[in-house]
Scaffold this motif. Structure first.
Motif, PDB file in Angstrom:
ATOM      1  N   ARG A 150      -1.303   2.857 -29.681  1.00 34.17           N
ATOM      2  CA  ARG A 150      -1.858   1.613 -30.214  1.00 34.17           C
ATOM      3  C   ARG A 150      -3.382   1.638 -30.086  1.00 34.17           C
ATOM      4  N   ASP A 174      -6.891  -0.074 -29.340  1.00 36.72           N
ATOM      5  CA  ASP A 174      -7.333  -1.123 -28.424  1.00 36.72           C
ATOM      6  C   ASP A 174      -8.856  -1.123 -28.398  1.00 36.72           C
ATOM      7  N   GLY A 175      -9.446  -1.812 -29.362  1.00 39.76           N
ATOM      8  CA  GLY A 175     -10.905  -1.898 -29.406  1.00 39.76           C
ATOM      9  C   GLY A 175     -11.548  -0.568 -29.692  1.00 39.76           C
ATOM     10  N   VAL A 226      -4.712   3.683 -26.903  1.00 36.68           N
ATOM     11  CA  VAL A 226      -3.889   3.728 -25.697  1.00 36.68           C
ATOM     12  C   VAL A 226      -2.587   4.447 -26.032  1.00 36.68           C
ATOM     13  N   GLU A 281       0.345   5.787 -18.852  1.00 40.77           N
ATOM     14  CA  GLU A 281      -0.597   5.329 -19.879  1.00 40.77           C
ATOM     15  C   GLU A 281      -1.940   6.027 -19.726  1.00 40.77           C
ATOM     16  N   ARG A 308      -5.988   6.145 -21.761  1.00 43.08           N
ATOM     17  CA  ARG A 308      -6.901   5.598 -22.768  1.00 43.08           C
ATOM     18  C   ARG A 308      -7.694   6.761 -23.368  1.00 43.08           C
TER      19      ARG A 308
END
Length: 261
Positions: free
Chosen positions: A51, A53-54, A58, A77, A79
């Motif tokens: 997904r 995320d800014g 992620v 997870e 980033r």
């Protein structure tokens, strides 16, 4: 025609074929997936959940998914920011495949490179025209005003995106005064997307050109012997920009890389 120029061109061509045919070269690309097109975060034939995320992506995965990040199995997870390259050093791997995170105009995506792709297995070389000094001519670069300009052009994936242009490269070919709008790279070298009278009729529909950095007076060499096939000539999943207005020359450039063999 000097033997040094021919030998330099031959070495350039051999390196180019090696790059194209490399395990994670352009022939290995089997998919480009824009994360916004998959609300559930499940990309085609790629494990894990992805997904945007800014300013990052992620990725969530279990050890059984078989993904690694920086060479270590991913459990949980992570980033991810855009991979700077080269592809072989992408942070996320799935076996021999490399999953490259990219962003285009704020839209995040993942490119899937597989060394066992059908295109790479079938590769039979590049169709090129042998070196001819008539295609290497002096050029003069004139920069645009500070900041350059951006034009919207269609891309090979059917979307339209901005193409940054830093100036105009003028040259004479067979008695004709011609010019290309060019991008200025961080190292000062130039890059052009161009078409010509052979596009789609003896050559790919458009090609790239990479003149060296101009000197203080704007002088450089325009060498069509080193015209390049764009990445989208090797795989349908690249998002190559089409030539900007004015960059489709009405003369035949029967030089450089033309097609896949």
């Amino acid at each position: 025609m000097t033997s040094d120029a021919i030998q330099d061109w031959q070495r350039w061509h051999e390196r180019r074929v090696e790059t194209v045919a490399a395990p994670h070269g352009p022939l290995a690309l089997i998919g480009t997936h824009w994360i916004e097109d998959y609300p559930d975060g499940r990309l085609p034939d790629i494990p894990g959940q992805w997904r945007a995320d800014g300013d990052a992506v992620v990725l969530i995965a279990a050890e059984t998914d078989g993904l690694t990040v920086d060479g270590q199995p991913l459990t949980g997870e992570v980033r991810l920011t855009a991979d700077p390259g080269p592809v072989a050093r992408a942070r996320v791997a799935y076996g021999r495949r490399r999953l490259v995170v990219l962003v285009r105009e704020g839209v995040w995506g993942v490119r899937d490179y597989d060394p066992d792709s059908p295109a790479r297995r079938a590769f039979g070389g590049l169709r090129v025209t042998s070196y001819d000094p008539r295609w290497a001519v002096p050029g003069r670069f004139t920069p645009y005003d500070a900041g350059g300009r951006t034009v919207r052009v269609p891309n090979a994936d059917g979307r339209e995106r901005g193409l940054g242009l830093g100036g105009e490269l003028a040259f004479e070919l067979d008695g004709r005064d011609l010019a290309l709008q060019v991008t200025v790279r961080q190292d000062g070298s130039l890059w052009a997307v161009f078409g010509d009278a052979t596009s789609g009729n003896g050559s790919y529909r458009f090609r790239f050109l990479e003149p060296g950095a101009p000197d203080a007076e704007g002088r450089t060499t325009v060498d069509f012997n080193r015209a390049l096939l764009p990445p989208c000539a090797f795989a349908d999943h690249f998002v190559c920009p089409f030539p900007p207005p004015g960059n489709t020359l009405d003369v035949p450039i029967a030089a450089g890389e033309r097609l896949l063999a």
